[in-house]
Scaffold this motif. Structure first.
Motif, PDB file in Angstrom:
ATOM      1  N   LEU A 230      -3.165   5.352   1.238  1.00  0.00           N
ATOM      2  CA  LEU A 230      -2.677   4.871  -0.064  1.00  0.00           C
ATOM      3  C   LEU A 230      -2.063   3.478   0.050  1.00  0.00           C
ATOM      4  CD1 LEU A 230      -2.430   5.712  -3.038  1.00  0.00           C
ATOM      5  CD2 LEU A 230      -0.189   6.696  -2.494  1.00  0.00           C
ATOM      6  N   ARG A 231      -1.561   3.137   1.215  1.00  0.00           N
ATOM      7  CA  ARG A 231      -0.959   1.814   1.411  1.00  0.00           C
ATOM      8  C   ARG A 231      -1.993   0.682   1.322  1.00  0.00           C
ATOM      9  NH1 ARG A 231       4.201   2.267   5.440  1.00  0.00           N
ATOM     10  NH2 ARG A 231       4.645   4.468   5.134  1.00  0.00           N
ATOM     11  N   LYS A 232      -3.267   1.034   1.439  1.00  0.00           N
ATOM     12  CA  LYS A 232      -4.328   0.032   1.290  1.00  0.00           C
ATOM     13  C   LYS A 232      -4.515  -0.376  -0.177  1.00  0.00           C
ATOM     14  CE  LYS A 232      -5.259   0.648   5.676  1.00  0.00           C
ATOM     15  NZ  LYS A 232      -4.760  -0.326   6.673  1.00  0.00           N
ATOM     16  N   LEU A 233      -3.938   0.405  -1.075  1.00  0.00           N
ATOM     17  CA  LEU A 233      -4.103   0.132  -2.508  1.00  0.00           C
ATOM     18  C   LEU A 233      -3.591  -1.248  -2.882  1.00  0.00           C
ATOM     19  CD1 LEU A 233      -4.837   1.093  -5.384  1.00  0.00           C
ATOM     20  CD2 LEU A 233      -2.553   2.142  -5.509  1.00  0.00           C
ATOM     21  N   LYS A 234      -2.520  -1.708  -2.240  1.00  0.00           N
ATOM     22  CA  LYS A 234      -1.953  -3.018  -2.601  1.00  0.00           C
ATOM     23  C   LYS A 234      -2.925  -4.158  -2.323  1.00  0.00           C
ATOM     24  CE  LYS A 234       0.908  -3.272   1.602  1.00  0.00           C
ATOM     25  NZ  LYS A 234       0.937  -1.831   1.908  1.00  0.00           N
TER      26      LYS A 234
ATOM     27  N   PHE B  80      11.764   6.524 -10.568  1.00  0.00           N
ATOM     28  CA  PHE B  80      11.854   7.914 -10.105  1.00  0.00           C
ATOM     29  C   PHE B  80      11.300   8.060  -8.686  1.00  0.00           C
ATOM     30  CE2 PHE B  80       9.908  12.178  -9.747  1.00  0.00           C
ATOM     31  CZ  PHE B  80      11.077  12.921  -9.749  1.00  0.00           C
ATOM     32  N   LEU B  81      10.144   7.437  -8.429  1.00  0.00           N
ATOM     33  CA  LEU B  81       9.543   7.524  -7.102  1.00  0.00           C
ATOM     34  C   LEU B  81      10.405   6.828  -6.049  1.00  0.00           C
ATOM     35  CD1 LEU B  81       5.738   6.953  -7.811  1.00  0.00           C
ATOM     36  CD2 LEU B  81       6.885   9.099  -7.217  1.00  0.00           C
ATOM     37  N   SER B  82      11.145   5.788  -6.449  1.00  0.00           N
ATOM     38  CA  SER B  82      12.006   5.070  -5.502  1.00  0.00           C
ATOM     39  C   SER B  82      13.174   5.936  -5.046  1.00  0.00           C
ATOM     40  CB  SER B  82      12.542   3.782  -6.140  1.00  0.00           C
ATOM     41  OG  SER B  82      11.488   2.891  -6.425  1.00  0.00           O
ATOM     42  N   ILE B  83      13.573   6.887  -5.870  1.00  0.00           N
ATOM     43  CA  ILE B  83      14.618   7.832  -5.467  1.00  0.00           C
ATOM     44  C   ILE B  83      14.070   8.808  -4.429  1.00  0.00           C
ATOM     45  CG2 ILE B  83      16.183   9.650  -6.276  1.00  0.00           C
ATOM     46  CD1 ILE B  83      16.200   8.228  -9.014  1.00  0.00           C
ATOM     47  N   LEU B  84      12.811   9.210  -4.607  1.00  0.00           N
ATOM     48  CA  LEU B  84      12.182  10.180  -3.702  1.00  0.00           C
ATOM     49  C   LEU B  84      11.647   9.539  -2.425  1.00  0.00           C
ATOM     50  CD1 LEU B  84      10.021  12.334  -6.153  1.00  0.00           C
ATOM     51  CD2 LEU B  84      12.247  12.887  -5.230  1.00  0.00           C
ATOM     52  N   ILE B  85      10.966   8.401  -2.581  1.00  0.00           N
ATOM     53  CA  ILE B  85      10.248   7.743  -1.482  1.00  0.00           C
ATOM     54  C   ILE B  85      10.866   6.373  -1.244  1.00  0.00           C
ATOM     55  CG2 ILE B  85       7.996   6.922  -0.675  1.00  0.00           C
ATOM     56  CD1 ILE B  85       6.726   8.852  -2.716  1.00  0.00           C
ATOM     57  N   TYR B  86      11.007   5.993   0.003  1.00  0.00           N
ATOM     58  CA  TYR B  86      11.560   4.682   0.305  1.00  0.00           C
ATOM     59  C   TYR B  86      10.563   3.578  -0.045  1.00  0.00           C
ATOM     60  CZ  TYR B  86      13.840   0.889   2.822  1.00  0.00           C
ATOM     61  OH  TYR B  86      14.455  -0.302   3.141  1.00  0.00           O
ATOM     62  N   ARG B  87      10.949   2.711  -0.965  1.00  0.00           N
ATOM     63  CA  ARG B  87      10.174   1.538  -1.389  1.00  0.00           C
ATOM     64  C   ARG B  87       8.710   1.850  -1.712  1.00  0.00           C
ATOM     65  NH1 ARG B  87      11.697  -4.284   0.577  1.00  0.00           N
ATOM     66  NH2 ARG B  87      13.945  -4.159   0.787  1.00  0.00           N
ATOM     67  N   PRO B  88       8.429   2.690  -2.683  1.00  0.00           N
ATOM     68  CA  PRO B  88       7.037   2.999  -3.018  1.00  0.00           C
ATOM     69  C   PRO B  88       6.267   1.802  -3.551  1.00  0.00           C
ATOM     70  CG  PRO B  88       8.516   3.869  -4.691  1.00  0.00           C
ATOM     71  CD  PRO B  88       9.378   3.389  -3.565  1.00  0.00           C
ATOM     72  N   PHE B  89       6.935   0.932  -4.304  1.00  0.00           N
ATOM     73  CA  PHE B  89       6.255  -0.259  -4.825  1.00  0.00           C
ATOM     74  C   PHE B  89       5.821  -1.171  -3.682  1.00  0.00           C
ATOM     75  CE2 PHE B  89       6.386  -4.669  -6.392  1.00  0.00           C
ATOM     76  CZ  PHE B  89       5.443  -4.585  -7.408  1.00  0.00           C
ATOM     77  N   CYS B  90       6.704  -1.372  -2.704  1.00  0.00           N
ATOM     78  CA  CYS B  90       6.372  -2.218  -1.551  1.00  0.00           C
ATOM     79  C   CYS B  90       5.240  -1.616  -0.730  1.00  0.00           C
ATOM     80  CB  CYS B  90       7.602  -2.393  -0.656  1.00  0.00           C
ATOM     81  SG  CYS B  90       9.012  -3.156  -1.474  1.00  0.00           S
ATOM     82  N   LYS B  91       5.250  -0.303  -0.577  1.00  0.00           N
ATOM     83  CA  LYS B  91       4.258   0.358   0.267  1.00  0.00           C
ATOM     84  C   LYS B  91       2.871   0.379  -0.369  1.00  0.00           C
ATOM     85  CE  LYS B  91       7.304   3.593   2.721  1.00  0.00           C
ATOM     86  NZ  LYS B  91       7.720   5.009   2.855  1.00  0.00           N
ATOM     87  N   TYR B  92       2.809   0.631  -1.683  1.00  0.00           N
ATOM     88  CA  TYR B  92       1.514   0.960  -2.284  1.00  0.00           C
ATOM     89  C   TYR B  92       1.006  -0.044  -3.321  1.00  0.00           C
ATOM     90  CZ  TYR B  92       3.372   5.345  -0.455  1.00  0.00           C
ATOM     91  OH  TYR B  92       3.946   6.301   0.354  1.00  0.00           O
ATOM     92  N   ILE B  93       1.872  -0.857  -3.913  1.00  0.00           N
ATOM     93  CA  ILE B  93       1.464  -1.652  -5.076  1.00  0.00           C
ATOM     94  C   ILE B  93       1.585  -3.163  -4.867  1.00  0.00           C
ATOM     95  CG2 ILE B  93       1.875  -2.055  -7.537  1.00  0.00           C
ATOM     96  CD1 ILE B  93       0.815   0.719  -6.954  1.00  0.00           C
ATOM     97  N   CYS B  94       2.634  -3.632  -4.223  1.00  0.00           N
ATOM     98  CA  CYS B  94       2.997  -5.052  -4.255  1.00  0.00           C
ATOM     99  C   CYS B  94       1.944  -5.975  -3.627  1.00  0.00           C
ATOM    100  CB  CYS B  94       4.338  -5.259  -3.554  1.00  0.00           C
ATOM    101  SG  CYS B  94       4.892  -6.984  -3.634  1.00  0.00           S
ATOM    102  N   PRO B  95       1.339  -6.862  -4.392  1.00  0.00           N
ATOM    103  CA  PRO B  95       0.343  -7.801  -3.843  1.00  0.00           C
ATOM    104  C   PRO B  95       0.969  -8.891  -2.985  1.00  0.00           C
ATOM    105  CG  PRO B  95       0.698  -8.235  -6.174  1.00  0.00           C
ATOM    106  CD  PRO B  95       1.474  -7.001  -5.865  1.00  0.00           C
ATOM    107  N   LEU B  96       2.236  -9.221  -3.252  1.00  0.00           N
ATOM    108  CA  LEU B  96       2.905 -10.238  -2.433  1.00  0.00           C
ATOM    109  C   LEU B  96       3.154  -9.688  -1.026  1.00  0.00           C
ATOM    110  CD1 LEU B  96       4.083 -13.071  -2.370  1.00  0.00           C
ATOM    111  CD2 LEU B  96       6.272 -12.123  -3.146  1.00  0.00           C
ATOM    112  N   GLY B  97       3.537  -8.431  -0.952  1.00  0.00           N
ATOM    113  CA  GLY B  97       3.682  -7.790   0.355  1.00  0.00           C
ATOM    114  C   GLY B  97       2.360  -7.725   1.095  1.00  0.00           C
ATOM    115  N   ALA B  98       1.273  -7.546   0.336  1.00  0.00           N
ATOM    116  CA  ALA B  98      -0.064  -7.532   0.946  1.00  0.00           C
ATOM    117  C   ALA B  98      -0.395  -8.883   1.576  1.00  0.00           C
ATOM    118  CB  ALA B  98      -1.113  -7.172  -0.108  1.00  0.00           C
ATOM    119  N   VAL B  99      -0.024  -9.966   0.901  1.00  0.00           N
ATOM    120  CA  VAL B  99      -0.271 -11.312   1.440  1.00  0.00           C
ATOM    121  C   VAL B  99       0.527 -11.530   2.718  1.00  0.00           C
ATOM    122  CG1 VAL B  99       0.004 -13.790   1.024  1.00  0.00           C
ATOM    123  CG2 VAL B  99      -0.822 -12.314  -0.813  1.00  0.00           C
TER     124      VAL B  99
END
Length: 318
Positions: free
Chosen positions: A166-170, A239-258
């Motif tokens: 799923l981390r490849k999604l970003k 909500f996901l950030s409460i459950l999972i550590y940094r879900p946006f950074c792991k799965y979505i963020c294009p800047l993190g991908a760069v």
């Protein structure tokens, strides 16, 4: 008779001594286990607040246009011609700089290539210098996710089946929404729409959309399905950030991908001393990105938070 009595006494004393030694061994074992459990618990609760203070200070510095929050307007001064290294919405009333991902979408299809070259050069420079250090220390939305994850919840999610995939999604989001669509679907001036900002980015909703709507009555009457959609995505991210550590950074963020592409070769990166490493696994226990730092040093998912370095009793990570 005396010899028999003496032998019996010796046997009794031997049994007593063995019991005493057994008791001492059990006590010592419990003490060692207690020490180990305390050591492990201290490893898992390394103080992160020094890093959070730096994150907060940077967020305040880059969003210090207070007049924007009072007047409900976006700053459009000369500083807006420059990008900040982290994901910080252009439309935030307090933002002094531009978001590199938003800027890239705006100029990638423009025939005046110098703007696209400037943004690309900026991302390459920051990536080659720091890698994903920016994600761990200089991203305001990263700080928000860090703080949200500290909220107690009955069961936190460390990892799950399909997490690594799923981390490849970003990377897909980076290619499709930041590069391909803005490059191909342009207006008469050759400018592409910021599809990632418009359709996905929860950072823009939190930092720009909600404050501007609250501060401008005229905007409230123009709200539609897109604003509702973006708020739904923001609510899910929170909500996901409460459950999972940094879900946006792991799965979505294009800047993190760069930046992740540069992690293994960045000037600022970790080094591990294989001779000093004892393979104790202490670094694995504290890594919230679910990596094995001793084996995956400078992995593309590493945000250089420094927790593994602090947890290493052998000082093998530099």
């Amino acid at each position: 008779m005396d010899n028999k009595a003496e032998s019996k006494n010796k046997k009794r004393n031997t049994k007593k001594d063995s019991k005493r030694n057994t008791g001492k061994n059990i006590t010592a074992t419990k003490t060692d286990m207690g020490r180990k459990s305390k050591h492990n618990s201290s490893q898992k609760s390394i103080n992160e607040w020094p890093r959070h203070r730096i994150q907060a200070l940077w967020a305040l510095l880059t969003n210090s246009y207070l007049a924007g929050f009072i007047q409900g307007r976006i700053y459009k001064g000369p500083l807006k011609n420059f990008c900040v290294p982290g994901l910080n919405c252009y439309s935030c009333p307090g933002a002094l700089g531009s978001c590199p991902i938003g800027a890239m979408q705006a100029v990638i299809g423009n025939w005046n290539f110098k703007f696209a070259f400037y943004i690309s050069g900026f991302l390459i420079f920051i990536g080659a210098l720091t890698g994903r250090f920016v994600c761990g220390w200089l991203c305001p939305f990263g700080l928000i996710q860090d703080l949200l994850h500290k909220i107690p919840f009955p069961k936190k999610v460390g990892t799950f089946k399909g997490d690594r995939l799923l981390r490849k999604l970003k990377y897909v989001i980076l290619f499709l929404f930041v590069i391909l669509l803005p490059l191909c679907l342009v207006d008469v001036l050759g400018q592409g729409a910021p599809y990632f900002c418009k359709l996905i980015c929860p950072t823009g909703t939190l930092e720009g959309g909600i404050p501007l709507v609250l501060l401008n009555q005229s905007m409230r009457s123009a709200l539609g399905w897109l604003y509702i959609w973006k708020n739904v995505l923001l609510a899910i991210t929170i909500f996901l950030s409460i459950l999972i550590y940094r879900p946006f950074c792991k799965y979505i963020c294009p800047l993190g991908a760069v930046y992740s592409v540069f992690n293994p070769i960045a000037a600022f990166r970790y080094r591990i001393d294989p001779d000093a490493c004892t393979n104790c696994g202490a670094c694995n226990k504290v890594c919230k990105m679910n990596l094995e730092p001793a084996k995956e040093i400078n992995h593309p998912e590493c945000i250089h938070c420094g927790q593994c370095k602090k947890a290493c009793g052998a000082h093998a990570i530099h």
